[in-house]
Design a protein around this motif. Structure first.
Motif, short mmCIF file in Angstrom:
data_model
loop_
_atom_site.label_atom_id
_atom_site.label_comp_id
_atom_site.label_asym_id
_atom_site.label_seq_id
_atom_site.Cartn_x
_atom_site.Cartn_y
_atom_site.Cartn_z
N CYS A 66 5.63 4.59 -8.01
CA CYS A 66 4.89 3.33 -8.20
C CYS A 66 4.13 3.03 -6.91
O CYS A 66 4.57 2.21 -6.09
CB CYS A 66 5.84 2.19 -8.55
N SER A 67 3.01 3.71 -6.74
CA SER A 67 2.28 3.65 -5.48
C SER A 67 1.67 2.28 -5.19
O SER A 67 1.20 2.06 -4.07
CB SER A 67 1.20 4.73 -5.45
N PHE A 68 1.69 1.39 -6.14
CA PHE A 68 1.13 0.06 -5.91
C PHE A 68 2.05 -0.81 -5.05
O PHE A 68 1.64 -1.82 -4.51
CB PHE A 68 0.85 -0.66 -7.23
N PHE A 69 3.34 -0.43 -4.90
CA PHE A 69 4.25 -1.17 -4.05
C PHE A 69 3.92 -0.92 -2.58
O PHE A 69 3.60 0.20 -2.19
CB PHE A 69 5.71 -0.69 -4.24
N THR A 70 4.06 -1.96 -1.77
CA THR A 70 4.04 -1.82 -0.32
C THR A 70 5.38 -2.35 0.17
O THR A 70 5.71 -3.52 -0.05
CB THR A 70 2.89 -2.62 0.32
N PHE A 71 6.14 -1.48 0.81
CA PHE A 71 7.43 -1.86 1.37
C PHE A 71 7.32 -1.82 2.89
O PHE A 71 6.90 -0.82 3.46
CB PHE A 71 8.53 -0.87 0.94
N THR A 72 7.69 -2.92 3.54
CA THR A 72 7.66 -2.99 5.00
C THR A 72 9.05 -3.35 5.48
O THR A 72 9.58 -4.43 5.15
CB THR A 72 6.64 -4.05 5.47
N LEU A 73 9.65 -2.45 6.25
CA LEU A 73 11.02 -2.64 6.74
C LEU A 73 10.96 -2.93 8.24
O LEU A 73 10.30 -2.23 8.99
CB LEU A 73 11.83 -1.37 6.47
N SER A 74 11.67 -3.97 8.65
CA SER A 74 11.73 -4.34 10.07
C SER A 74 13.12 -4.88 10.38
O SER A 74 13.90 -5.17 9.47
CB SER A 74 10.66 -5.37 10.40
N GLU A 75 13.41 -4.99 11.68
CA GLU A 75 14.69 -5.55 12.11
C GLU A 75 14.46 -6.95 12.65
O GLU A 75 13.41 -7.23 13.25
CB GLU A 75 15.32 -4.69 13.20
N HIS A 76 15.44 -7.82 12.41
CA HIS A 76 15.36 -9.19 12.91
C HIS A 76 16.77 -9.71 13.14
O HIS A 76 17.55 -9.81 12.18
CB HIS A 76 14.60 -10.09 11.92
N LEU A 80 18.18 -6.43 8.53
CA LEU A 80 16.95 -5.75 8.13
C LEU A 80 16.15 -6.70 7.26
O LEU A 80 16.71 -7.43 6.43
CB LEU A 80 17.27 -4.49 7.33
N ARG A 81 14.86 -6.66 7.44
CA ARG A 81 13.96 -7.43 6.59
C ARG A 81 13.12 -6.44 5.81
O ARG A 81 12.51 -5.54 6.37
CB ARG A 81 13.03 -8.32 7.43
N LEU A 82 13.11 -6.62 4.52
CA LEU A 82 12.29 -5.79 3.65
C LEU A 82 11.29 -6.70 2.95
O LEU A 82 11.68 -7.58 2.19
CB LEU A 82 13.15 -5.06 2.61
N ARG A 83 10.02 -6.48 3.24
CA ARG A 83 8.96 -7.20 2.53
C ARG A 83 8.45 -6.28 1.43
O ARG A 83 8.10 -5.13 1.67
CB ARG A 83 7.84 -7.58 3.48
N VAL A 84 8.44 -6.80 0.22
CA VAL A 84 7.96 -6.07 -0.94
C VAL A 84 6.69 -6.78 -1.40
O VAL A 84 6.71 -7.97 -1.71
CB VAL A 84 8.99 -6.07 -2.08
N ALA A 85 5.59 -6.03 -1.42
CA ALA A 85 4.31 -6.62 -1.82
C ALA A 85 3.67 -5.77 -2.90
O ALA A 85 3.84 -4.54 -2.93
CB ALA A 85 3.38 -6.73 -0.61
N VAL A 86 2.94 -6.46 -3.78
CA VAL A 86 2.21 -5.79 -4.86
C VAL A 86 0.84 -6.44 -4.98
O VAL A 86 0.66 -7.60 -4.60
CB VAL A 86 2.95 -5.90 -6.22
N PRO A 87 -0.12 -5.71 -5.53
CA PRO A 87 -1.41 -6.34 -5.80
C PRO A 87 -1.28 -7.36 -6.93
O PRO A 87 -0.32 -7.34 -7.72
CB PRO A 87 -2.32 -5.18 -6.19
N THR A 88 -2.25 -8.24 -7.03
CA THR A 88 -2.25 -9.29 -8.05
C THR A 88 -2.03 -8.74 -9.45
O THR A 88 -1.35 -9.36 -10.26
CB THR A 88 -3.58 -10.07 -7.99
N THR A 89 -2.56 -7.57 -9.72
CA THR A 89 -2.44 -6.98 -11.06
C THR A 89 -1.01 -6.56 -11.41
O THR A 89 -0.74 -6.22 -12.56
CB THR A 89 -3.37 -5.77 -11.20
N HIS A 90 -0.11 -6.54 -10.43
CA HIS A 90 1.27 -6.09 -10.68
C HIS A 90 2.32 -7.16 -10.36
O HIS A 90 3.48 -6.84 -10.10
CB HIS A 90 1.55 -4.82 -9.87
#
Length: 103
Positions: A66-76, A80-90
């Motif tokens: 599912c290449s439309f997902f953007t996963f950004t993993l960071s430490e805080h 761990l912080r995981l930001r999950v983003a998708v385009p408006t169409t998804h």
């Protein structure tokens, strides 16, 4: 994730989708500390630090199908912080993932 809300763009075989859903369910059950739906296209998850390998593996495999997902993993502050983003169409896909979160 499952047939109800997995988009046509998902290349994960239909037979494998319940297993992937179960992996996300297990991640949430074992490691989720907090979740915030930032906006219709963005979900922020706070996970325990011991989930790093699981999160990295699962998000890499999910991005492959599912290449439309953007996963950004960071430490805080030790988490761990995981930001999950998708385009408006998804946004429906992100809605489905959000609905899997424990309440």
């Amino acid at each position: 994730m499952d047939e109800i809300w997995a988009p046509q763009a998902c290349t994960l075989p239909t037979a494998d989708r319940p297993f992937r859903v179960a992996e996300f369910d297990r991640l949430f059950a074992d490691h989720l500390r907090r979740a915030e739906r930032v906006d219709p296209q963005t979900l922020d998850l706070t996970l325990g630090p011991d989930s790093r390998a699981t999160v990295a593996n699962l998000t890499a495999r999910e991005t492959e199908c599912c290449s439309f997902f953007t996963f950004t993993l960071s430490e805080h502050t030790g988490d761990l912080r995981l930001r999950v983003a998708v385009p408006t169409t998804h946004t429906a896909v992100l809605d489905g993932l959000t609905n899997r979160l424990p309440r």
